[in-house]
Structures are given as structure tokens and as C-alpha cells.
Design a protein around this motif. Structure first.
Motif: not given
Length: 241
Positions: A148-152, A186-188
């Protein structure tokens, strides 16, 4: 060495904000059930390279170049040994081709020298590679390694501020602030939902507020036309990928 990440806030986010944010994400998920990374790739190396190439251009242009690029240089070793002029010719249509060529040559060489030609699956390793920041690393982790990772990106940053989820403008601070509102699992997909919405409806200059599925929860409602017919004309069936 990459810059140190800012300290995480000790206070927990407001419960009402968390509920509203998650409601918006669920609605965007229902609106865009096919949301995914719009860059084409076959393996982690390809995703890493095309994400680096996507800066200052569109995903569609990168996707057009991809078959020729990896047909010629399918591995980090092959790309590291590429003739600069030939590589520049292939990626020329993407703009900034000299700088991007330099990034690909250094990136590929680093993969060969440090990681035996394999893309590492840890953020701390990825961000040490030439031309790779947290945004690129999170794209690769989330879509190639199921981490999971958040793409800003520009869309994500614009929308989360419009939604009132954060006032932060620094991408790393945005990443941490939004990460506190959602379960890590849920991040991705959250990233995909928000980016797709930014490309299709919540445009930078003229958002289609009257056609927005999350308008009722958006503090920025009214920045664009609210008339449904007028707003519908602004909706893109495909984003400016």
C-alpha cells in the motif's frame, strides 16, 4: 541520501473528517470501478521507468513509447548499456528527453550495481535510486508489489485540499496527513480513485461541480459550474492520462 520525512502529528484526525473522507472514497470507488494505474507495464522495472518518464507529459504518450523502448532495452542491464543518442530518439516525443535519458541511464545502472538488476520492493531502497522520489516509489510499490502506498501527484494534491482533507501543500506532508484518514490497505486504490476523479471531473481550472458524485460532501462545491447540463459538457469519459 533522500531528505528526512517530516514528523507525523501526534493528534488523531477529527472523527467527522475521517467519516466524510471515507464516504467520498467509497463513492468514488463506486463511480470508477475500473480505476487503476493508467500507465501500461509488464513488470516492476517497466513500471519504474514509465513512471519516471511520465513527468511533465501524459500517460498516453508514455504508453505509446513503451513498446519500442522495452523492445530495445528490456532489462536494467540493457538500458544501462544503451547508446545515449538512440535512447534520446526513442523518448524524444515525451519532452525533456535529455534529462529523462540521463535519469534512465543512471537509474538502470544503479539497479544493476546495487540490486543485481532487480527493482527493490521497499520504499527506503527505491527513493535512493536516481530520479525516484516518494511519489514514484509509491506508484511502483502499490501497483507492482501490492504494498500500500499513497501517490501524491498534482491531481491528488488538488483534490484532497478541495475536499478539505488537509491544508498541506508539501507532497510528503500531504501523504502522511491523508494516510492518517484511511486504513493502510486502502491507500493504493484511494490514490487511483482520487486521480481518476481529478482527470475526469474535478479539473484544475474548471471542475464539473454540477456533475460531481461527491458534491454534497465537498467544501469547494461551486468552484466550477453547478448547472448539471453545463457541467456535463466538462466531463471527460477518459482522463487526460
Amino acid at each position: 541520501m533522500p531528505p528526512a520525512s517530516p514528523a507525523r502529528p501526534d493528534s488523531r484526525p477529527d472523527t467527522a473528517l475521517v467519516r466524510r473522507a471515507r464516504k467520498i472514497d467509497r463513492t468514488l470507488g463506486d463511480t470508477y470501478p475500473d480505476a487503476k494505474c493508467e500507465l501500461n507495464f509488464d513488470d516492476p522495472f517497466q513500471l519504474l521507468v514509465v513512471t519516471v518518464l511520465s513527468a511533465q507529459t501524459t500517460d498516453k504518450r508514455v504508453n505509446k513509447v513503451r513498446p519500442v523502448l522495452f523492445g530495445a532495452y528490456p532489462t536494467p542491464a540493457a538500458m544501462a548499456a544503451a547508446e545515449r543518442e538512440k535512447l534520446e530518439e526513442i523518448i524524444g516525443p515525451l519532452g525533456f528527453f535529455r534529462a529523462k535519458t540521463e535519469s534512465l541511464l543512471k537509474l538502470s545502472a544503479a539497479l544493476v550495481e546495487r540490486y543485481d538488476g532487480q527493482v527493490p520492493g521497499r520504499l527506503d531502497d527505491l527513493v535512493t535510486l536516481p530520479g525516484v522520489g516518494r511519489k514514484t516509489a509509491n506508484v511502483v510499490l502499490g501497483n507492482a508489489f501490492d504494498v500500500p502506498g499513497i501517490t501524491v501527484d498534482t491531481h491528488f494534491g488538488r483534490l484532497v485540499r478541495r475536499f478539505g482533507w488537509t491544508d498541506e501543500t508539501d507532497p510528503v506532508k500531504v501523504e502522511f496527513a491523508i494516510g492518517d484518514l484511511f486504513p493502510k490497505r486502502d491507500w493504493t486504490m484511494l490514490s487511483h480513485h482520487v486521480i481518476w476523479h481529478g482527470r475526469r471531473i474535478c479539473h484544475a481550472r474548471k471542475p464539473a461541480c454540477g456533475a460531481c458524485p461527491v458534491a454534497r460532501w465537498c467544501p469547494a462545491y461551486g468552484e466550477g459550474p453547478t448547472d448539471p447540463a453545463e457541467a456535463a459538457k466538462l466531463v471527460r469519459t477518459e482522463g487526460r492520462a
